[in-house]
Design a protein around this motif. Structure first.
Motif, mmCIF file in Angstrom:
data_model
loop_
_atom_site.group_PDB
_atom_site.id
_atom_site.type_symbol
_atom_site.label_atom_id
_atom_site.label_comp_id
_atom_site.label_asym_id
_atom_site.label_seq_id
_atom_site.Cartn_x
_atom_site.Cartn_y
_atom_site.Cartn_z
ATOM 1 N N GLN A 356 0.826 -1.208 0.000
ATOM 2 C CA GLN A 356 0.000 0.000 0.000
ATOM 3 C C GLN A 356 0.859 1.258 0.000
ATOM 4 O O GLN A 356 0.501 2.269 -0.622
ATOM 5 C CB GLN A 356 -0.943 -0.023 1.203
ATOM 6 C CG GLN A 356 -1.946 -1.175 1.153
ATOM 7 C CD GLN A 356 -2.615 -1.440 2.474
ATOM 8 O OE1 GLN A 356 -2.560 -0.618 3.398
ATOM 9 N NE2 GLN A 356 -3.260 -2.604 2.604
ATOM 10 N N PHE A 357 1.993 1.221 0.666
ATOM 11 C CA PHE A 357 2.900 2.368 0.674
ATOM 12 C C PHE A 357 3.477 2.604 -0.722
ATOM 13 O O PHE A 357 3.651 3.746 -1.157
ATOM 14 C CB PHE A 357 4.023 2.149 1.691
ATOM 15 C CG PHE A 357 3.582 2.316 3.115
ATOM 16 C CD1 PHE A 357 3.734 3.526 3.775
ATOM 17 C CD2 PHE A 357 2.985 1.268 3.794
ATOM 18 C CE1 PHE A 357 3.310 3.690 5.083
ATOM 19 C CE2 PHE A 357 2.553 1.418 5.102
ATOM 20 C CZ PHE A 357 2.721 2.628 5.749
ATOM 21 N N TYR A 358 3.766 1.508 -1.406
ATOM 22 C CA TYR A 358 4.333 1.627 -2.750
ATOM 23 C C TYR A 358 3.271 2.081 -3.747
ATOM 24 O O TYR A 358 3.537 2.886 -4.644
ATOM 25 C CB TYR A 358 4.934 0.285 -3.158
ATOM 26 C CG TYR A 358 6.021 0.419 -4.185
ATOM 27 C CD1 TYR A 358 7.099 1.270 -3.952
ATOM 28 C CD2 TYR A 358 5.972 -0.276 -5.378
ATOM 29 C CE1 TYR A 358 8.101 1.410 -4.893
ATOM 30 C CE2 TYR A 358 6.970 -0.149 -6.315
ATOM 31 C CZ TYR A 358 8.034 0.694 -6.074
ATOM 32 O OH TYR A 358 9.021 0.840 -7.007
ATOM 33 N N ASN A 359 2.049 1.584 -3.588
ATOM 34 C CA ASN A 359 0.948 2.048 -4.431
ATOM 35 C C ASN A 359 0.731 3.543 -4.252
ATOM 36 O O ASN A 359 0.449 4.266 -5.219
ATOM 37 C CB ASN A 359 -0.339 1.290 -4.085
ATOM 38 C CG ASN A 359 -0.233 -0.204 -4.322
ATOM 39 O OD1 ASN A 359 0.620 -0.662 -5.073
ATOM 40 N ND2 ASN A 359 -1.099 -0.973 -3.679
ATOM 41 N N ALA A 360 0.864 4.020 -2.999
ATOM 42 C CA ALA A 360 0.710 5.448 -2.729
ATOM 43 C C ALA A 360 1.764 6.265 -3.468
ATOM 44 O O ALA A 360 1.494 7.384 -3.922
ATOM 45 C CB ALA A 360 0.786 5.712 -1.227
ATOM 46 N N LYS A 361 2.971 5.710 -3.586
ATOM 47 C CA LYS A 361 4.023 6.416 -4.332
ATOM 48 C C LYS A 361 3.642 6.568 -5.802
ATOM 49 O O LYS A 361 3.848 7.627 -6.408
ATOM 50 C CB LYS A 361 5.344 5.654 -4.210
ATOM 51 C CG LYS A 361 6.106 5.935 -2.937
ATOM 52 C CD LYS A 361 7.569 5.577 -3.105
ATOM 53 C CE LYS A 361 8.414 6.218 -2.017
ATOM 54 N NZ LYS A 361 9.847 6.154 -2.320
#
Length: 437
Positions: A356-361
């Motif tokens: 989810q953190f990477y998707n946010a990026k």
């Protein structure tokens, strides 16, 4: 006429994987392919209990149970039994259960996997030996670098976010790394690797590993009902409430089936919505709501009754399609991200775990269709986001035309990819023909 092709589908037993696989299965069924979907007994019962009259399941799709889809011996026995009774053309497994292809390989059955999250996030597992070779991790999975960038055009990744690393400590969870290694080895057996994504979202990731083919976005909007596969009953009354709201006025808040927050963070979310002076639809799961201060929650709902609706679970795709939705305050799960992008909805990012953190990026830095909070690049996820910061980000997101414009442009590209002649459409149809031959 030849015998009907029959695909045995084995999903990972979590909501975020089951739903896209159900959508994909419906797509196959529309092309005359018989589908049998295998779940554990508990998941099978959850799905049946959550069924509503609006749910839609094709006549050629069967739901069956197996004691444990994570036990390759039990799955092997099931495949053998089903293959004896009714010939199986292809075994399609969730990429997180790739070792279940071994039984299909022994029986000479066609094999495929489907990735229910981004291709970028799957690369570290698919290309595990390369990470070791290039010194990103050691042979035991321990990160040797704090950050890694798989390609100049792919956002950098904090190695504490790699699936087998416990992000709070940076230590390897040995059993998870062994799990990833097992998946990696089993991928050699697959003949197709499909992904719920698009070249328009992750062109470089697909370029880096051409064996991974996008067939997304997987949507159910072309069907009259809702695709069965939810663990929780959906509250369809919210659709009528949305009909009463102005176009592009409603803030939709939903953090998926797993994300949790405490009373402190809840009060900051609530404060932001009060300060926003905008209508909102908030999905507050019962398991989360039950741990909150009942008096505070009731008071909030009473104060906001004129412009806010709080429900326990929503028919999310139909919500995001609704013209009254202005933006999506989300945990950035891959399904939620893809569904929002497919409807041109800007996002406010509150990632909770892992990808989810990477998707946010991607949302904030690559596609530029949303905003996040200052803490999201930290190595912890325990920071409380204040109501004032949330309110300010909402104002920024909704006060500028660029986020909506970028989201609308990306929506058009994604819709073209699944239309006849589009890249995802062509990959899907090639797979259909392969299964049938």
């Amino acid at each position: 006429m030849g015998k009907q092709a029959h695909v045995l589908v084995i999903p990972l037993q979590v909501q975020g994987h089951l739903m896209p696989i159900m959508k994909f299965s419906h797509g196959l069924a529309k092309h005359g392919i018989k589908i049998t979907i295998v779940n554990t007994e508990s998941t099978h019962n959850q799905i049946l209990n959550a069924l509503a009259k609006e749910d839609d399941i094709a006549d050629s799709i069967s739901l069956v149970s197996c004691p444990n889809v994570y036990d390759d011996q039990q799955v092997k026995k099931l495949i053998q039994q089903m293959n004896d009774d009714e010939k199986i053309t292809c075994v399609l497994v969730d990429s997180f259960l790739a070792w279940n292809m071994e039984a299909a390989a022994e029986l000479g059955i066609k094999r495929a996997t489907i990735c229910c999250f981004s291709a970028t996030h799957f690369l570290p597992i698919f290309d595990l030996p390369k990470l070791i070779q290039h010194g990103v991790i050691d042979s035991q999975g321990t990160p040797k670098q704090k950050m890694v960038q798989l390609s100049p055009t792919i956002p950098s990744m904090n190695t504490s976010r790699i699936g087998w690393v416990k992000h709070e400590t940076g230590k390897v969870e040995k059993y998870v790394f062994e799990f990833a290694s097992k998946i990696n080895k089993s991928m050699a057996l697959t003949e197709w690797v499909l992904c719920n994504s698009s070249y328009d979202l992750e062109a470089e990731a697909f370029k880096m590993n051409p064996k991974i083919l996008p067939i997304g976005p997987l949507l159910a909007s072309n069907r009259s009902g809702n695709i069965v596969g939810n663990f929780l009953s959906e509250d369809f009354s919210c659709l009528k409430w949305l009909d009463e709201q102005a176009t592009q006025s409603v803030i939709y808040i939903a953090f998926g089936s797993e994300a949790k927050f405490d009373q402190i963070q809840f009060q900051e979310f609530a404060m932001a919505l009060e300060l926003s002076n905008k209508p909102f639809l908030w999905v507050l799961r019962q398991d989360v709501a039950s741990k909150l201060d009942e008096t505070y929650l009731k008071g909030f709902q009473e104060r906001m009754a004129a412009r806010g609706l709080v429900i326990s679970w929503a028919p999310q795709q139909r919500v995001l399609e609704h013209p009254s939705i202005a933006c999506f305050f989300t945990h950035c799960g891959w399904n939620s991200t893809v569904e929002a992008l497919s409807n041109g909805v800007p996002l406010l990012c509150w990632p909770f775990v892992l990808d989810q953190f990477y998707n946010a990026k991607y949302i904030c830095e690559v596609w530029k269709v949303g905003l996040g909070f200052n803490y999201q690049d930290d190595e912890t996820i325990t920071s409380v986001v204040t109501g004032e910061e949330i309110k300010n980000k909402l104002d920024e997101l909704l006060g500028s035309d660029k986020y909506k414009a970028n989201a609308s442009d990306l929506k058009e590209k994604l819709m073209n990819s699944i239309k006849e002649g589009g890249n995802s459409y062509n990959n899907f149809m090639s797979f259909v023909e392969w299964v049938k031959t």
